[in-house]
Enzyme design. Structure first.
Site, short mmCIF file in Angstrom:
data_model
loop_
_atom_site.label_atom_id
_atom_site.label_comp_id
_atom_site.label_asym_id
_atom_site.label_seq_id
_atom_site.Cartn_x
_atom_site.Cartn_y
_atom_site.Cartn_z
N HIS A 165 -0.62 1.33 -13.00
CA HIS A 165 0.15 0.21 -13.54
C HIS A 165 1.61 0.64 -13.70
O HIS A 165 1.88 1.73 -14.20
CB HIS A 165 -0.43 -0.21 -14.90
CG HIS A 165 0.27 -1.39 -15.47
ND1 HIS A 165 0.09 -2.67 -14.98
CD2 HIS A 165 1.18 -1.49 -16.47
CE1 HIS A 165 0.85 -3.50 -15.66
NE2 HIS A 165 1.53 -2.81 -16.58
N ARG A 195 -6.63 -8.52 -7.79
CA ARG A 195 -7.67 -9.36 -8.42
C ARG A 195 -8.29 -8.62 -9.59
O ARG A 195 -8.52 -7.41 -9.51
CB ARG A 195 -8.78 -9.69 -7.42
CG ARG A 195 -8.24 -10.45 -6.27
CD ARG A 195 -9.24 -11.27 -5.54
NE ARG A 195 -8.48 -12.09 -4.61
CZ ARG A 195 -7.97 -13.28 -4.90
NH1 ARG A 195 -8.18 -13.83 -6.08
NH2 ARG A 195 -7.25 -13.92 -4.02
N GLY A 205 0.78 -1.24 0.00
CA GLY A 205 0.00 0.00 0.00
C GLY A 205 0.81 1.29 0.00
O GLY A 205 0.37 2.29 0.56
N SER A 206 1.97 1.29 -0.67
CA SER A 206 2.72 2.56 -0.68
C SER A 206 2.01 3.61 -1.53
O SER A 206 2.07 4.81 -1.24
CB SER A 206 4.16 2.34 -1.16
OG SER A 206 4.20 2.00 -2.52
N GLU A 221 5.21 6.64 -9.46
CA GLU A 221 3.80 6.30 -9.20
C GLU A 221 3.24 7.16 -8.08
O GLU A 221 2.09 7.61 -8.13
CB GLU A 221 3.67 4.82 -8.81
CG GLU A 221 3.98 3.84 -9.92
CD GLU A 221 3.75 2.40 -9.47
OE1 GLU A 221 2.72 2.11 -8.85
OE2 GLU A 221 4.63 1.56 -9.72
C1 GRF Z 1 2.43 -0.78 -7.84
O1 GRF Z 1 3.62 -0.94 -8.58
C2 GRF Z 1 1.25 -0.60 -8.74
O2 GRF Z 1 1.55 0.07 -9.93
C3 GRF Z 1 0.88 -2.03 -9.06
O3 GRF Z 1 1.07 -2.72 -7.85
C4 GRF Z 1 2.07 -2.05 -7.09
C5 GRF Z 1 1.47 -1.76 -5.75
O4 GRF Z 1 2.43 -1.23 -4.87
N1 GRF Z 1 -0.46 -2.12 -9.60
P1 GRF Z 1 1.96 -0.62 -3.48
O5 GRF Z 1 1.14 -1.69 -2.78
O6 GRF Z 1 1.13 0.60 -3.77
O7 GRF Z 1 3.20 -0.30 -2.73
#
Ligand code: GRF
Length: 211
Positions: free
Chosen positions: A111, A93, A14-15, A176
């Site tokens: 993504h 999922r 969940g970063s 992200e």
């Molecule tokens: C991220 O790289 C996101 O793009 C992908 O899953 C990862 C989740 O990372 N869909 P986090 O749990 O938000 O740290």
């Protein structure tokens, strides 16, 4: 403009969820986070939600007899939150067509690649394997195909000579954390218009001029 309610769906650490919480706390995101939905009772995202006082809803796939029952429960849980926007931030999922259609235009995903390149799992590994010189991340509205909906925000990072999956993933992840709050902010400011495959971004006001 009324403050929008956003709900986050996350399965793991969940970063990105944390980046959203932090942006709201800093006052950079005119939104309130009304809930975390997770399919994983052990997700670290739950700890982050609790620290921030955000309600947690666990919809554990393993307790449902079949995918339909799970999707029904998930859809009900999402509706009960009455969020304006649902953000998939590492939700592992694939959502069924019924949910995707029901929440059309109100469901976003992040993504870790420049779509349409490298959809699906291990996007960073795919990018390295292909030998691209830049990669990045994409925030997009969700449609019925995997990682294929209209693009809201993209940003690139270089792929360095010495990169492995871990170092490239870390560089993309830092990007992200900037792009997801940015895309949510555009939504919250009513600046996103879905026009076929394109998402048009309306100009900002003096108070929020950025693109
Ligand atoms: C991220 O790289 C996101 O793009 C992908 O899953 C990862 C989740 O990372 N869909 P986090 O749990 O938000 O740290």
């Amino acid at each position: 403009m009324a403050v929008k309610r956003i709900a986050v769906l996350a399965s793991g650490r969940g970063s990105n969820f944390q980046a959203v919480i932090d942006a709201i706390t800093r006052g950079d995101l005119p939104a309130s986070c009304c809930g975390l939905i997770t399919d994983n009772p052990g997700a670290y995202s739950i700890v982050r939600a609790e620290k921030a006082g955000i309600p947690v809803y666990i919809v554990d796939y393993t307790v449902y007899p079949a995918k339909e029952a799970y999707e029904k429960a998930l859809c009900r849980g999402m509706e009960e939150l009455s969020a304006d926007l649902y953000v998939l931030a590492g939700y592992m999922r694939i959502l069924g067509g019924g949910i995707v259609r029901h929440f059309h235009g109100r469901l976003m995903n992040i993504h870790p690649a420049l779509l349409p390149g490298f959809p699906g799992l291990h996007a960073q590994r795919q990018a390295l394997g292909y030998g691209v010189k830049v990669s990045g991340c994409t925030v997009h509205f969700v449609d019925e195909e995997m990682d294929s909906g209209p693009v809201i925000v993209q940003a690139c990072v270089p792929v360095e000579e010495e990169d492995d999956e871990e170092t490239l993933s870390a560089r993309i992840l830092a990007m992200e954390h900037r792009c997801l709050p940015k895309a949510i902010r555009l939504f919250c400011e009513d600046r996103l218009i879905i026009d076929g495959r394109r998402v048009r971004i309306l100009p900002g006001s003096a108070a929020s001029p950025g693109r």
